[in-house]
Design an enzyme around this catalytic site. Structure first.
Site, short mmCIF file in Angstrom:
data_model
loop_
_atom_site.label_atom_id
_atom_site.label_comp_id
_atom_site.label_asym_id
_atom_site.label_seq_id
_atom_site.Cartn_x
_atom_site.Cartn_y
_atom_site.Cartn_z
N HIS A 1 0.83 -1.20 0.00
CA HIS A 1 0.00 0.00 0.00
C HIS A 1 0.87 1.26 0.00
CE1 HIS A 1 -2.30 3.16 2.27
NE2 HIS A 1 -3.19 2.86 1.35
N GLU B 1 2.02 1.93 -3.44
CA GLU B 1 0.90 2.46 -4.24
C GLU B 1 0.77 3.97 -4.06
OE1 GLU B 1 -3.33 3.70 -3.66
OE2 GLU B 1 -3.10 1.70 -2.75
N HIS B 2 0.97 4.45 -2.85
CA HIS B 2 0.95 5.89 -2.60
C HIS B 2 2.16 6.58 -3.23
CE1 HIS B 2 -2.10 6.84 0.74
NE2 HIS B 2 -2.41 5.64 0.28
N GLU C 1 -4.80 7.90 7.47
CA GLU C 1 -5.70 6.93 6.84
C GLU C 1 -6.01 5.78 7.80
OE1 GLU C 1 -6.06 4.46 2.59
OE2 GLU C 1 -4.19 5.48 3.12
#
Length: 418
Positions: free
Chosen positions: A45, A48-49, A125
């Site tokens: 993840h 991905e950022h 998040e």
């Protein structure tokens, strides 16, 4: 669909639709929790950022400005077993869009300042998801089902692993996972196929595999409880059985059972729990399917005092549905599925996503006609057999967020109806 395989094994699926003025592009990479370790949990993840934060030749501002100028959409998401970067672009901008996407994946800069600022974004998040009882309950349930296994990790990682993430860790993980044997590119719509293949060869043609193929380990869920006391207005409660893996021969029949029991507005669970008893605003069946394993269960957000009522009524519905489904329910579900397939077939993005995901996870693709045929041919005996597999009482996991009671409270209720 037409499949082209580059010399290094990168699969490129294309479906040309000349009646459109655009195309959808999806790039799937087998990079998710399943392939992480406890010390780098959340790295998929994080990457991905970070691919949006700049490349060797483009800054983060350049990427966002170019994406906006192209007039389409550019985004990404991370799942348990893969990461997907996707876009939709006008036909004349497909090449430029693909250049941008490939540059992001092949040449991320991972600059220190961007890395540090993105840690703050991801920590926020994590906090956002922890404030959502439904999301938190789902994450805790998965952690119980896949205890001490990477599939049970949180997609976002933990505060500790995010805080300790380094550019070296990101690059090492990409070296193992962002390789041809773990990637699929799918393009659907109106585009120049030769141009697409040329661009992909330019960026990815020199990539080497690292003998790190997808894992097809078959595992069952673990039973157990995750009971999280939280001072909130409602309690979120989920109960889970062992599910079916992706690609299982009875997956279509299993979808019938899920939909009839609690997967639609007209389902038994929704009618009984919401419409008749007024116990919850949202009550539903769910299914999560992975390579070699899966989860099936029921969930609801409800008043603290209604936990027992929900479990009793929900388990009664599950028990009845797995042996008593009416012809009307079968026909209604069949029509619903066929309509869903037909509608998704009119979406370029849905088709590109379906091609890429199926090829990555199953190494095959069922086209629309094949899918419609499989839906049409599901019979009642198959649904009952799928239901039997999905409700095996030997493995049951429970997750509760809110007014969580002790384990014996839930065990005593479940044992009466299982």
């Amino acid at each position: 669909m037409e499949l082209t395989v580059l010399k290094n094994g990168l699969r490129v699926a294309v479906q040309e639709e000349t009646g459109f003025h655009s195309a959808a592009i999806s790039i799937f990479i087998a990079a998710g929790n399943r392939y992480e370790e406890s010390l780098n949990c959340g790295v998929s993840h994080f990457i991905e950022h970070m691919i949006f934060k700049g490349t060797i030749t483009r800054s983060a501002a350049d990427i966002s400005a170019e994406a906006d100028a192209l007039g389409g959409q550019l985004n990404a998401y991370t799942a348990k077993e893969y990461t997907c970067v996707y876009s939709r672009a006008l036909t004349e901008h497909v090449g430029r869009t693909l250049h941008l996407m490939c540059d992001m994946l092949k040449n991320p800069a991972f600059q220190y300042d961007c890395l540090q600022s993105e840690k703050g974004v991801i920590l926020e998040e994590i906090g956002m998801y922890e404030d959502s009882p439904e999301d938190l309950c789902a994450d805790l349930l998965t952690a119980v089902c896949y205890k001490n296994k990477p599939l049970g990790f949180n997609i976002l990682g933990t505060r500790e692993t995010v805080f300790n993430m380094t550019d070296t860790a990101l690059r090492e993980y990409m070296r193992k996972t962002y390789v041809p044997e773990r990637m699929v590119v799918s393009v659907c719509g109106n585009f120049d196929k030769a141009e697409v293949l040329s661009i992909l060869e330019q960026y990815f043609g020199d990539l080497k595999n690292t003998d790190n193929p997808l894992s097809y380990e078959h595992i069952s869920i673990s039973d157990g409880f995750s009971l999280c006391k939280k001072d909130i207005e409602q309690t979120q409660l989920s109960l889970c059985f062992n599910g079916l893996p992706i690609g299982h021969p009875l997956r279509f029949a299993a979808s019938y059972f899920l939909t009839i029991s609690g997967g639609a507005a007209s389902s038994r669970l929704n009618r009984r729990i919401r419409e008749e008893l007024g116990l919850a605003y949202s009550a539903y069946s769910f299914s999560s399917n992975f390579i070699g394993t899966g989860m099936f269960g029921i969930s609801a957000g409800l008043s603290h005092k209604n936990q027992e009522k929900f479990l009793v009524e929900g388990l009664k519905i599950i028990n009845d549905t797995k042996v008593n489904i009416t012809p009307d329910e079968m026909m209604r579900t069949k029509d619903q599925f066929k309509a869903g397939v037909a509608l998704s077939s009119e979406s370029l993005s849905s088709k590109a996503s379906s091609m890429g995901r199926q090829l990555l996870l199953e190494n095959k693709y069922n086209d629309i006609e094949t899918t419609l045929e499989r839906i049409e041919n599901v019979n009642l005996e198959e649904v009952y057999e799928a239901a039997r597999l999905l409700t095996d009482p030997s493995k049951i996991a429970v997750s509760v967020v809110g007014d969580a009671r002790d384990e014996n409270y839930y065990k005593n209720i479940i044992e009466k109806y299982i």
